[in-house]
Design an enzyme around this catalytic site. Structure first.
Site, PDB file in Angstrom:
ATOM      1  N   CYS A  56       0.836  -1.211   0.000  1.00 56.87           N
ATOM      2  CA  CYS A  56       0.000   0.000   0.000  1.00 56.87           C
ATOM      3  C   CYS A  56       0.870   1.260   0.000  1.00 56.87           C
ATOM      4  O   CYS A  56       1.683   1.472   0.900  1.00 56.87           O
ATOM      5  CB  CYS A  56      -0.917  -0.029   1.218  1.00 56.87           C
ATOM      6  N   GLY A  57       0.665   2.118  -0.995  1.00 55.71           N
ATOM      7  CA  GLY A  57       1.438   3.356  -1.093  1.00 55.71           C
ATOM      8  C   GLY A  57       1.208   4.290   0.074  1.00 55.71           C
ATOM      9  O   GLY A  57       2.147   4.915   0.588  1.00 55.71           O
ATOM     10  N   HIS A  58      -0.052   4.409   0.525  1.00 58.10           N
ATOM     11  CA  HIS A  58      -0.356   5.261   1.679  1.00 58.10           C
ATOM     12  C   HIS A  58       0.369   4.757   2.931  1.00 58.10           C
ATOM     13  O   HIS A  58       0.848   5.542   3.747  1.00 58.10           O
ATOM     14  CB  HIS A  58      -1.872   5.285   1.938  1.00 58.10           C
TER      15      HIS A  58
END
Length: 505
Positions: A56-58
């Protein structure tokens, strides 16, 4: 294939437990899994837990901020933990994790959603507020330190015997404890020293706006109306015209006021614009919050408020509904021009701008395609129930739902129910949700049901199988729709749809 996946998860979980030994070597974040979660979390007076996925980038962006906050909060004996949901799927399902990262506050086994910023200082401030008593008793010894303990603090002044006002202050403090430190002063000498002339009073002390109001705002009316006191605190706890960024956006959202943005791509560009708009910000204080934003860093946000990425620029946005009012980008940003624009906006003379695809030429399929221009006509048609999916083309959950949603539309069509219920979909990346829809989109897919006759809005948070969707429609429809489907649903498709997750924006 399923067995192989489960085996891999089990091995990964074992290695995680062996190599991390509860604390990662280079971090003060507690590594949690199914085996140690109850022991490490459920008996803590206070703990923050992040549920994440490694891809997940976040989550990747949050990681260094979370680690930094954990190091700082260690001094306050406040622990931060994290759970890898790709390894601990059952645990994450238990806590209804539907998007990444999901962050929750645990207090003696009870849980609540984390509502703070995702920067280290914001996490630290939020958790320190959670750890502090709702109201701190203040005297001459601790007042000065308390006053400087955060960017904004709230202090109530009452007479020692005024139990009614004390209770009212505590009520407000409990509701706003996520955002503010609250103090209480009953010492007469300290009250006089702080130039408080009327009791009870509430004073907001701010580490900004010194030239405007001396860095304080006073409430001297009754404390009985809790909603009004809360509104006063939220309205007066943001600067007159500050730079907005990820760390303080939540405070503006909490204020509940329209947000007026000045976009500038340099300090040299921003400074004269801020000075030009400041008198207008003062005039509309308490009605509109004004901010300036770094267009180099947050330029893409211009699209969310109806602007092209051309600077400087100005726009007003309603945070609650997403309605946006962009200022003509060919016109100059001056005090006179912006004052007229804001006056017209406040008088209701400016219609919100809606991002919309073109109305489709052919729209006779079992699933009706909705665009913003035609939202009211299709979705808010009171003669029919409407079941709407707001999706994103890149969203994995949406792709899995697509054939099921098509089956639902086909079932309605085949059973001659199109005059009673419409199954619809809208690309949320190309179309705005109009304010009159009554909802905003925070993740994909978003499923909403509008009842015929009243347009009563229902959230759909159930399973994603065809059976689940049909059951919901039959239970909530206003037109007596009783949709039937074949009983032998495809087992593999059914298993996929049990994931009712959202992909974050």
């Amino acid at each position: 294939m399923v067995k192989k996946t489960l085996l891999f998860s089990a091995i990964a979980a074992t290695f995680a437990a062996l190599t991390n030994n509860v604390l990662a070597d280079d971090s003060n974040v507690v590594v949690l899994d199914q085996a140690n979660f109850d022991k490490e979390v459920m008996k803590q007076d206070l703990m923050l837990v992040e549920f994440y996925a490694p891809w997940c980038g976040h989550c990747k962006a949050l990681a260094p901020e979370y680690d930094s906050a954990a190091t700082t909060l260690k001094e306050d004996d406040i622990k931060l933990g994290k759970v890898d949901c790709t390894v601990n799927q059952d645990l994450c399902q238990e806590y209804e994790v539907r998007g990444y990262p999901t962050i929750k506050v645990f207090r003696n086994g009870e849980t609540a959603d984390y509502k703070g910023a995702r920067k280290a200082d914001g996490i630290v401030s939020y958790m320190q507020k959670q750890a502090a008593p709702a109201v701190t008793d203040l005297d001459a010894d601790n007042f000065a330190k308390f006053k400087e303990s955060d960017r904004v603090v709230v202090v109530a002044y009452t007479s020692p015997s005024d139990e009614k006002s004390k209770a009212a202050v505590k009520e407000v403090a409990e509701k706003l404890r996520d955002d503010y430190f609250f103090g209480l002063v009953t010492d007469e000498a300290l009250i006089k020293e702080q130039n408080v002339e009327k009791l009870p009073s509430v004073v907001i002390y701010k580490q900004f706006d010194q030239e405007l109001d001396g860095g304080r705002s006073d409430w001297t009316e009754s404390l009985e109306d809790s909603e009004k006191v809360q509104e006063f605190i939220k309205t007066n706890s943001v600067p007159l015209l500050d730079e907005i960024q990820a760390s303080n956006f939540a405070s503006y959202a909490e204020a509940g006021l329209p947000l007026a943005y000045i976009f500038a791509d340099s300090k040299e560009m921003a400074e004269p614009l801020v000075e030009a708009v400041k008198p207008i910000a003062q005039k509309y204080k308490g009605k509109i919050n004004f901010v300036h934003i770094d267009a180099k860093k947050y330029g893409p946000h211009a699209g969310n408020v109806g602007l092209k990425q051309e600077w400087p620029a100005f726009a007003i946005q309603h945070i609650d509904s997403g309605a946006k009012f962009p200022y003509d980008q060919s016109a100059e940003i001056t005090t006179k021009n912006i004052e007229q624009f804001v006056a017209d906006y406040a008088a209701g003379k400016i219609e919100p701008t809606l991002k919309s695809e073109d109305i489709p030429a052919d729209n006779d399929g079992p699933v009706k395609v909705v665009v913003a221009k035609q939202f009211n006509e299709v979705v808010l048609d009171k003669s029919k129930d409407a079941f709407l999916e707001v999706y994103a083309p890149w969203c994995g959950h949406c792709k899995r739902l697509a054939p099921i949603w098509e089956e639902l539309g086909q079932a309605v069509e085949k059973q001659g129910l199109k005059d009673k219920v419409v199954i619809a979909k809208m690309d949320g990346t190309e179309n705005d949700v109009p304010p009159e829809a009554g909802f905003t989109v925070s993740g994909f897919p978003t499923l909403k049901f509008f009842k015929a006759e009243t347009n009563e809005l229902l959230d759909y948070n159930g399973g994603r199988s065809l059976e689940d969707l049909v059951e919901f429609l039959n239970e909530n429809g206003s037109n007596g729709v009783k949709l039937s489907i074949a009983k032998d649903a495809d087992a593999e498709s059914q298993e996929e749809q049990e994931d009712s997750g959202h992909d974050e924006l």
